[in-house]
Enzyme design. Structure first.
Site, PDB file in Angstrom:
ATOM      1  N   TYR A   1       0.848  -1.197   0.000  1.00  0.00           N
ATOM      2  CA  TYR A   1       0.000   0.000   0.000  1.00  0.00           C
ATOM      3  C   TYR A   1       0.887   1.253   0.000  1.00  0.00           C
ATOM      4  O   TYR A   1       1.674   1.472   0.915  1.00  0.00           O
ATOM      5  CB  TYR A   1      -0.938   0.030   1.206  1.00  0.00           C
ATOM      6  CG  TYR A   1      -1.990  -1.083   1.232  1.00  0.00           C
ATOM      7  CD1 TYR A   1      -2.234  -1.882   0.117  1.00  0.00           C
ATOM      8  CD2 TYR A   1      -2.736  -1.321   2.364  1.00  0.00           C
ATOM      9  CE1 TYR A   1      -3.192  -2.886   0.151  1.00  0.00           C
ATOM     10  CE2 TYR A   1      -3.701  -2.329   2.407  1.00  0.00           C
ATOM     11  CZ  TYR A   1      -3.909  -3.106   1.289  1.00  0.00           C
ATOM     12  OH  TYR A   1      -4.861  -4.110   1.321  1.00  0.00           O
TER      13      TYR A   1
ATOM     14  N   SER B   1     -13.237  -4.168   0.677  1.00  0.00           N
ATOM     15  CA  SER B   1     -14.081  -3.340  -0.207  1.00  0.00           C
ATOM     16  C   SER B   1     -15.576  -3.599  -0.008  1.00  0.00           C
ATOM     17  O   SER B   1     -16.301  -3.886  -0.969  1.00  0.00           O
ATOM     18  CB  SER B   1     -13.691  -3.511  -1.679  1.00  0.00           C
ATOM     19  OG  SER B   1     -12.494  -2.812  -1.953  1.00  0.00           O
TER      20      SER B   1
ATOM     21  N   ARG C   1     -12.144   8.722  -4.470  1.00  0.00           N
ATOM     22  CA  ARG C   1     -11.106   7.771  -4.878  1.00  0.00           C
ATOM     23  C   ARG C   1     -11.033   7.621  -6.396  1.00  0.00           C
ATOM     24  O   ARG C   1      -9.955   7.560  -6.972  1.00  0.00           O
ATOM     25  CB  ARG C   1     -11.424   6.410  -4.237  1.00  0.00           C
ATOM     26  CG  ARG C   1     -10.543   5.296  -4.676  1.00  0.00           C
ATOM     27  CD  ARG C   1     -10.929   3.972  -4.001  1.00  0.00           C
ATOM     28  NE  ARG C   1     -10.710   3.992  -2.567  1.00  0.00           N
ATOM     29  CZ  ARG C   1     -10.827   2.929  -1.779  1.00  0.00           C
ATOM     30  NH1 ARG C   1     -11.171   1.758  -2.298  1.00  0.00           N
ATOM     31  NH2 ARG C   1     -10.610   3.015  -0.492  1.00  0.00           N
TER      32      ARG C   1
HETATM   33  P1  NDP Z   1     -14.685   0.325   0.669  1.00  0.00           P
HETATM   34  O1  NDP Z   1     -15.228  -0.459  -0.458  1.00  0.00           O
HETATM   35  O2  NDP Z   1     -15.561   0.462   1.869  1.00  0.00           O
HETATM   36  O3  NDP Z   1     -14.278   1.769   0.115  1.00  0.00           O
HETATM   37  C1  NDP Z   1     -13.809   2.759   0.996  1.00  0.00           C
HETATM   38  C2  NDP Z   1     -13.888   4.116   0.310  1.00  0.00           C
HETATM   39  O4  NDP Z   1     -15.252   4.443   0.050  1.00  0.00           O
HETATM   40  C3  NDP Z   1     -13.382   5.223   1.208  1.00  0.00           C
HETATM   41  O5  NDP Z   1     -11.981   5.351   1.162  1.00  0.00           O
HETATM   42  C4  NDP Z   1     -14.131   6.425   0.681  1.00  0.00           C
HETATM   43  O6  NDP Z   1     -13.524   6.852  -0.529  1.00  0.00           O
HETATM   44  C5  NDP Z   1     -15.487   5.819   0.363  1.00  0.00           C
HETATM   45  N1  NDP Z   1     -16.379   5.853   1.531  1.00  0.00           N
HETATM   46  C6  NDP Z   1     -16.248   5.196   2.705  1.00  0.00           C
HETATM   47  N2  NDP Z   1     -17.271   5.450   3.535  1.00  0.00           N
HETATM   48  C7  NDP Z   1     -18.074   6.299   2.864  1.00  0.00           C
HETATM   49  C8  NDP Z   1     -19.291   6.905   3.203  1.00  0.00           C
HETATM   50  N3  NDP Z   1     -19.887   6.693   4.372  1.00  0.00           N
HETATM   51  N4  NDP Z   1     -19.883   7.728   2.286  1.00  0.00           N
HETATM   52  C9  NDP Z   1     -19.291   7.949   1.078  1.00  0.00           C
HETATM   53  N5  NDP Z   1     -18.127   7.389   0.700  1.00  0.00           N
HETATM   54  C10 NDP Z   1     -17.531   6.560   1.598  1.00  0.00           C
HETATM   55  O7  NDP Z   1     -13.350  -0.310   1.213  1.00  0.00           O
HETATM   56  P2  NDP Z   1     -11.853  -0.342   0.595  1.00  0.00           P
HETATM   57  O8  NDP Z   1     -11.876  -0.609  -0.856  1.00  0.00           O
HETATM   58  O9  NDP Z   1     -11.144   0.857   1.097  1.00  0.00           O
HETATM   59  O10 NDP Z   1     -11.295  -1.627   1.318  1.00  0.00           O
HETATM   60  C11 NDP Z   1     -11.258  -1.660   2.758  1.00  0.00           C
HETATM   61  C12 NDP Z   1      -9.944  -2.235   3.213  1.00  0.00           C
HETATM   62  O11 NDP Z   1      -9.820  -3.581   2.754  1.00  0.00           O
HETATM   63  C13 NDP Z   1      -8.686  -1.549   2.646  1.00  0.00           C
HETATM   64  O12 NDP Z   1      -8.365  -0.383   3.348  1.00  0.00           O
HETATM   65  C14 NDP Z   1      -7.659  -2.629   2.835  1.00  0.00           C
HETATM   66  O13 NDP Z   1      -7.220  -2.646   4.172  1.00  0.00           O
HETATM   67  C15 NDP Z   1      -8.458  -3.887   2.532  1.00  0.00           C
HETATM   68  N6  NDP Z   1      -8.261  -4.325   1.128  1.00  0.00           N
HETATM   69  C16 NDP Z   1      -7.656  -5.532   0.914  1.00  0.00           C
HETATM   70  C17 NDP Z   1      -7.436  -6.000  -0.351  1.00  0.00           C
HETATM   71  C18 NDP Z   1      -6.770  -7.323  -0.546  1.00  0.00           C
HETATM   72  O14 NDP Z   1      -6.409  -7.654  -1.676  1.00  0.00           O
HETATM   73  N7  NDP Z   1      -6.575  -8.092   0.490  1.00  0.00           N
HETATM   74  C19 NDP Z   1      -7.820  -5.217  -1.551  1.00  0.00           C
HETATM   75  C20 NDP Z   1      -8.481  -3.975  -1.221  1.00  0.00           C
HETATM   76  C21 NDP Z   1      -8.697  -3.565   0.068  1.00  0.00           C
HETATM   77  P3  NDP Z   1     -13.525   8.373  -1.035  1.00  0.00           P
HETATM   78  O15 NDP Z   1     -12.147   8.888  -0.842  1.00  0.00           O
HETATM   79  O16 NDP Z   1     -13.901   8.259  -2.484  1.00  0.00           O
HETATM   80  O17 NDP Z   1     -14.536   9.158  -0.237  1.00  0.00           O
END
Ligand code: NDP
Length: 322
Positions: A54, A210, A230
């Site tokens: 990351y 996600s 994002r």
């Molecule tokens: P999400 O699908 O929940 O997306 C999170 C993003 O959505 C935020 O950064 C924000 O982006 C937006 N968001 C979050 N809450 C809100 C809300 N209440 N209202 C509006 N927009 C919102 O999760 P992630 O994709 O971030 O994944 C979560 C975690 O999983 C990661 O941080 C990581 O630790 C892990 N992960 C693991 C992977 C793997 O291969 N093992 C791959 C991907 C993730 P914005 O900036 O656009 O507002």
């Protein structure tokens, strides 16, 4: 906050946890990262997810700084990292789970995090070029030397997980305890179907990623891409393309009235839906600002409101795996 056992292990994780992918390093520096982690911790989150790759190591550095500043007792929280893609280009430094890479990678991650151990360590993807047995021994040694407490996989097939588990069983090694798969209203097959036997047969835990499909399920993309989101980030054009999929956007719009009837936000509905699955040990949330963390943590109040009728309505909109 409720706490769930990580599969058959004795480790308890908060149902909602917090991860740093995309955000730490690309969108957030130490200050906002600290606000987000503090807000999550205030709500009872005890698991913070990270990975070597990351922001090319920067995410671990930021989280390490924040953990040091906040000064929580090390015993009180769970932190993870993951290995596979690597940070350098050499043949033994990227896209590998070989012993040489893994043994060096854990030391480098611990240095960036300023910790002497992580609680969870994941093999971030399967590596077709390394025998699973070699990886299992390396993960066992990581645990035996106290650098990690539990190990698992991320996006491995059920057959690969089972092969690793059986090797560990045969040689009395530390077994893989958990998987980290994608799971959300649009991505269900693997968690609900492919892994079904593993929950029963080997007690697999899952820390799912996600849950909002990168924010799509919050409804924020219903009218295009907000500039502070994002999908507007440079280098994430691939994500913008999948987020603007008209079929998915249509389903998000159809889900909106269900959230409105419950008096919750779309994000809270989507997170609560993930928590309804008893095979999910922890839902890893992501956020680029603390207000999102505060909103998302309230998804816990929505879970009891998701009755069978409502779950069927949701299935009718997004389609359940056959
Ligand atoms: P999400 O699908 O929940 O997306 C999170 C993003 O959505 C935020 O950064 C924000 O982006 C937006 N968001 C979050 N809450 C809100 C809300 N209440 N209202 C509006 N927009 C919102 O999760 P992630 O994709 O971030 O994944 C979560 C975690 O999983 C990661 O941080 C990581 O630790 C892990 N992960 C693991 C992977 C793997 O291969 N093992 C791959 C991907 C993730 P914005 O900036 O656009 O507002």
């Amino acid at each position: 906050m409720n706490y769930r056992r990580l599969g058959n292990s004795g480790l308890k994780l908060s149902e909602l946890s917090f991860g740093s992918w995309v955000t730490y390093g690309a969108q957030l520096g130490d200050d906002t990262a600290r606000e987000c982690m503090a807000a999550a911790h205030d709500a009872g989150v005890n698991f913070f997810d990270n990975a070597e790759v990351y922001a090319k190591g920067k995410s671990e550095i930021i989280m390490g700084n924040v953990l040091k500043t906040l000064g929580w007792r090390r015993e009180s929280y769970v932190v993870s990292t993951k290995f596979f893609w690597g940070l350098n280009d050499g043949p033994n430094e990227k896209n590998t789970l070989n012993r040489k890479y893994l043994m060096q990678a854990i030391d480098a991650s611990l240095a960036r995090l300023q910790l002497d151990h992580v609680d969870l360590v994941f093999c971030h993807r399967p590596d077709p070029d390394t025998p699973i047995e070699e990886t299992v021994w390396a993960m066992h040694d990581m645990i035996r030397t106290g650098k990690a407490h539990y190990w698992g996989t991320s996006e491995w097939s059920a057959a690969e997980i089972m092969a690793a588990w059986q090797i560990a069983e045969r040689h009395h090694l530390a077994k893989p305890v958990m998987e980290q798969p994608q799971y959300n209203l649009f991505h269900r097959e693997r968690v609900e179907k492919e892994y079904a036997r593993l929950y029963r047969d080997i007690g697999l835990g899952t820390t799912i990623w996600s849950p909002l499909a990168s924010g799509l399920l919050s409804g924020k993309y219903n009218n295009g891409i907000p500039t502070d989101s994002r999908a507007a980030l440079k280098g994430y054009e691939w994500l913008a393309e999948s987020i603007l999929d008209p079929a998915k956007l249509k389903q998000v719009r159809l889900l909106a009235p269900l959230a409105a009837d419950l008096g919750c936000t779309m994000a809270q509905l989507a997170l609560a839906w993930c928590l309804k699955n008893p095979n999910v040990s922890s839902v890893i949330t992501g956020a680029s600002r603390s207000s999102q963390v505060i909103e998302n943590m309230k998804a816990l109040d929505v879970v009891p409101k998701l009755g069978a009728d409502l779950m069927s309505k949701i299935d009718a909109i997004v389609g359940a795996p056959a």
